[in-house]
Every structure is written in C-alpha cells, then in structure tokens.
Scaffold this motif. Structure first.
Motif, short mmCIF file in Angstrom:
data_model
loop_
_atom_site.label_atom_id
_atom_site.label_comp_id
_atom_site.label_asym_id
_atom_site.label_seq_id
_atom_site.Cartn_x
_atom_site.Cartn_y
_atom_site.Cartn_z
N HIS A 124 -0.21 47.28 -37.86
CA HIS A 124 -0.95 47.02 -36.85
C HIS A 124 0.78 47.24 -35.53
O HIS A 124 0.46 48.14 -34.94
CB HIS A 124 -1.93 46.36 -36.72
CG HIS A 124 -2.09 45.96 -35.65
ND1 HIS A 124 -3.17 47.12 -34.79
CD2 HIS A 124 -2.04 45.14 -34.42
CE1 HIS A 124 -2.92 46.90 -32.88
NE2 HIS A 124 -2.49 45.28 -32.84
N THR A 125 0.85 46.58 -36.46
CA THR A 125 2.22 46.56 -35.63
C THR A 125 3.12 47.59 -35.42
O THR A 125 4.11 48.01 -34.18
CB THR A 125 3.25 45.43 -35.92
OG1 THR A 125 2.44 43.99 -36.13
CG2 THR A 125 4.13 45.09 -34.69
N ALA A 139 -10.48 32.00 -35.85
CA ALA A 139 -8.68 31.53 -35.61
C ALA A 139 -9.06 29.45 -36.34
O ALA A 139 -8.02 29.63 -37.16
CB ALA A 139 -8.18 31.89 -34.56
N LYS A 173 -4.50 38.79 -30.94
CA LYS A 173 -5.17 38.04 -31.35
C LYS A 173 -5.96 38.08 -32.91
O LYS A 173 -6.33 37.63 -33.72
CB LYS A 173 -7.14 38.71 -30.64
CG LYS A 173 -6.81 38.38 -29.18
CD LYS A 173 -8.24 38.72 -29.51
CE LYS A 173 -8.27 38.79 -27.81
NZ LYS A 173 -7.28 39.80 -26.25
N ARG A 174 -4.76 38.91 -33.32
CA ARG A 174 -4.76 38.85 -34.80
C ARG A 174 -5.50 39.14 -35.74
O ARG A 174 -6.81 38.45 -36.52
CB ARG A 174 -4.22 37.83 -35.54
CG ARG A 174 -2.74 37.00 -35.45
CD ARG A 174 -2.04 37.91 -36.41
NE ARG A 174 -0.68 37.34 -36.21
CZ ARG A 174 0.51 37.31 -35.37
NH1 ARG A 174 0.66 38.02 -33.87
NH2 ARG A 174 1.22 36.68 -35.96
N LEU A 183 -5.03 31.41 -41.93
CA LEU A 183 -3.85 32.34 -40.79
C LEU A 183 -2.05 31.19 -40.51
O LEU A 183 -1.31 32.31 -40.73
CB LEU A 183 -4.62 31.79 -39.45
CG LEU A 183 -5.41 32.96 -39.32
CD1 LEU A 183 -5.97 32.14 -37.79
CD2 LEU A 183 -5.08 34.18 -38.86
N ASN A 233 1.31 33.83 -41.07
CA ASN A 233 1.80 34.10 -40.06
C ASN A 233 3.66 33.80 -40.82
O ASN A 233 4.67 34.21 -40.15
CB ASN A 233 2.16 33.41 -39.38
CG ASN A 233 0.72 33.11 -37.82
OD1 ASN A 233 1.01 34.66 -37.99
ND2 ASN A 233 -0.12 32.69 -37.22
N VAL A 269 5.54 40.39 -32.59
CA VAL A 269 4.13 39.21 -33.06
C VAL A 269 4.17 37.91 -33.11
O VAL A 269 2.73 37.71 -32.74
CB VAL A 269 4.75 39.42 -34.44
CG1 VAL A 269 4.27 38.68 -35.80
CG2 VAL A 269 5.12 40.44 -35.68
N ARG A 275 -7.46 41.59 -36.80
CA ARG A 275 -7.75 42.95 -37.99
C ARG A 275 -6.83 42.37 -39.44
O ARG A 275 -8.23 41.99 -40.30
CB ARG A 275 -6.72 43.65 -37.98
CG ARG A 275 -7.09 45.06 -36.81
CD ARG A 275 -5.59 45.70 -36.25
NE ARG A 275 -5.71 46.81 -35.09
CZ ARG A 275 -5.49 46.00 -33.66
NH1 ARG A 275 -5.77 44.81 -33.62
NH2 ARG A 275 -6.63 46.63 -32.98
N PRO A 276 -5.96 41.26 -39.71
CA PRO A 276 -6.46 40.31 -40.57
C PRO A 276 -6.75 39.45 -40.18
O PRO A 276 -7.26 38.97 -41.64
CB PRO A 276 -4.61 39.80 -40.44
CG PRO A 276 -4.26 40.30 -38.67
CD PRO A 276 -4.50 40.71 -38.19
N MET A 277 -7.27 38.54 -38.96
CA MET A 277 -8.77 37.60 -39.47
C MET A 277 -9.61 38.10 -39.84
O MET A 277 -10.51 36.94 -40.70
CB MET A 277 -8.37 37.19 -38.33
CG MET A 277 -8.12 35.96 -38.14
SD MET A 277 -9.10 35.14 -36.18
CE MET A 277 -9.34 36.15 -34.91
N GLU A 287 -1.68 43.13 -40.40
CA GLU A 287 -0.89 42.57 -39.29
C GLU A 287 0.77 43.83 -39.27
O GLU A 287 0.93 44.56 -38.05
CB GLU A 287 -0.56 41.69 -38.99
CG GLU A 287 0.68 41.60 -37.48
CD GLU A 287 -1.00 41.53 -36.82
OE1 GLU A 287 -0.44 41.35 -35.43
OE2 GLU A 287 -1.63 42.04 -36.67
#
Length: 333
Positions: A86-87, A15, A54-55, A22, A26, A49, A57-59, A83
């Motif tokens: 996932h959400t 991160a 930990k985010r 990131l 966001n 959100v 997947r987008p990471m 994201e």
C-alpha cells in the motif's frame, strides 16, 4: 479509565482488539524498512508510514486470521506485506498525480523529489515480496503477487481513462477494483488462508474485502466534493482540479445536455479551468442528483460486504468487520 465503546469508531475498536498484533506488525515494518546503505529509504518511508494512517488493510489480515482461529505468526508478516504494498503505491501515485498533500501532510515527492519517491516505492515492493515468501505458502504468494499486478494495471487504466469523457461506470469500476479493492480483497483473503480455512470461507473473505474496498473508494471520491478537509487531508475539489473522472462526474456527464457537456470537455478533457468552475461543477452534480446516486451505490457495496460475512465464524471480530463496512459509508451521512 476504560474507553466508551459507543463513542469509538469501528476501526479504532478493531485496532484496540488487535493492539498486540498491530504493535508487532509496526515493529516488523520499522525493522524491514531500514537500510544500512541508503538512509533516504527509512526517511521517506517513515514520513508516510508514521503519518497516522488507519492501517485498515493490515488490520483486515490480522482480523480475518484471528476470526478464523489462527495461532501462529505468519499473519504478522502478511500484514506488514500488505502495508508495504500500500505504501509503495501511495509513493508512486503522488508522483503520477503530482500531489502536494497526503493525509494532511506534504507528500514525499514534495519534501524530497520524484526520484526518491519512485525508488523508495520500488524498494518497498521488493521488501513486500521478501516478506510474503517467508510464509512458505504458495497460495498466499500467488494472491498477493496477483494483487500487486492488478494494482499496477488499475493505475495505468486510470491514467488513460481519467480525463476521457468516454469513460463509463464499468471502466470506473475496473479502475477502483484495481487501485483500491484488489488489496482490500487480498488482505482479507490471506488471513483466512494462513489460518487453514476452507475455500468457501476464504472466497467469502475475498468478497468482503472486494466490496469493502469498492465502497471505500466510492466514498473517498464523494468526499472530494463535500468532505471535511481536516478529516480527509484533501481540499474540496482536488479531484476536479486534477481532472479526475470519478463516479459523481461520470454520472453527471452521462446526463449532461450539450452546454453541460461542453463544460466538462473544457474543464476535464482540456484542463482549461477558470474561476468559478468548481462551483459550476458542484451545481451540476446537485442538479442531476449524482452525489445521492453515488452514495446509494456505496451503501449497496457496503451491504454486499456485510452479507459476505454471514457464513463466517461469529464473534466480536466479525461484528467489528460488519461495523467497519457500515462506518465506511457513514462518513458521508
């Protein structure tokens, strides 16, 4: 003061390395979850959100794009897409599972209602498809839309199989490949695709994400029978109380004698749980060593993830992705 990298967790180091991207992701998420006509949408979305996830997947999308030398900005839209997907699934899952806690906080369906969670989840699915089409890449669109279908299919399969003692390890693998690994795999793969990597390289990224996601879910299921509530946001035994057949229990059922099988039928299939049943379940898992054998499988999948990265560009990002695969299973050591 500089951070001591030896004390940081791999996802925190990742991160930090991706901090600029990131932040932009966001900002994009906040922009796209807005709704002028339905303020309930950003209220419900923000609750989940902004809950400190930990985010991962987008990471994965941001990291694989950078590792492959991408210099554009489509990876930002793809990370936000991942994201949102996932959400949306989390909002729907909490309704289906009748959950009251997510990431250590009350679930959206508890704070608002089931209708709001389902409809906001639908909105986020729609937003995710809007975002992915903006890249103009049909291959990316195909991968992410396929992942959305596989996730839904995995959830339906879990609903049918979760309380059926006939569910075996092969079915369990299909479930977690759908509900968890599919999005990990797609998130890693599209980063390489948008960077213009070869099919061989993007296949390796997909293999990494798939194996990482499977290991991640197996560990999550293990932590339910012995994790730290403060760290996991779940109480020990939640899966047992919700009558979910996860891998440690599936292994125990396969080794059960007649009396033990009757216990599993009563508690899981029939839902007739009594005082002391969780302790009995933990005893049976320990008796048959299924927590240890499940842990060994998680470590095996982590190893496959690391092996898949072997042919990809060397550097700090690849090292962090390798460390991430180790960290996933280190949570249970």
């Amino acid at each position: 003061m500089s951070l001591d990298e030896t004390s940081e967790k791999p996802h925190d180091r990742l991160a930090r390395a991706l901090a600029g991207d990131l932040d932009r992701v966001n900002d994009l998420i906040r922009e796209r979850m807005a709704s002028e006509n339905a303020p309930r949408i950003p209220e419900v979305t923000a609750h989940l959100v902004e809950a400190g996830g930990k985010r991962l997947r987008p990471m994965l999308t941001l990291a694989t794009a950078r590792m492959c030398g991408y210099e554009g900005d489509h990876h930002l839209k793809l990370a936000a897409t991942v994201e949102f997907l996932h959400t949306a699934t989390l909002l729907h899952d909490d309704v289906v599972d009748e959950s009251a806690q997510r990431r250590g906080r009350p679930t959206a369906n508890l704070l608002w209602d089931n209708k709001s969670s389902v409809l906001v989840g639908d909105y986020l699915f729609a937003r995710s498809f809007q975002l992915m089409t903006e890249t103009g890449n049909m291959r990316v669109l195909g991968i992410l839309s396929d992942a959305a279908a596989v996730i839904a299919e995995g959830e339906v399969l879990q609903m049918v199989a979760a309380r059926d003692l006939a569910t075996d390890e092969a079915v369990y693998l299909k479930v977690i490949r759908g509900k968890t690994a599919a999005l990990f795999a797609a998130a890693a793969e599209v980063g390489g695709i948008v960077a213009g990597e070869s099919r061989e390289a993007t296949d390796a990224l997909r293999t990494y994400g798939d194996a990482l996601g499977i290991s991640f879910q197996i560990v999550d299921d293990l932590l339910d029978y012995g994790g730290d509530t403060a760290a996991t946001g779940k109480n020990v035994g939640d899966d047992f109380r919700e009558r979910k057949l996860t891998l440690p229990v599936i292994k125990a059922v396969a080794l059960a004698d007649a009396g033990e099988r009757a216990f599993w039928i009563r508690t899981i299939e029939k839902g007739q749980q009594e005082e002391g049943d969780l302790e009995r379940a933990l005893y049976l898992l320990a008796r048959h060593g299924t927590l240890e054998t499940t842990r060994a499988e998680a470590i095996g999948w982590s190893g496959r993830a690391k092996q898949a990265l072997g042919t990809l560009p060397a550097g700090d990002i690849r090292d962090m992705l390798i460390d991430l695969a180790d960290y996933v299973v280190d949570r249970i050591r």
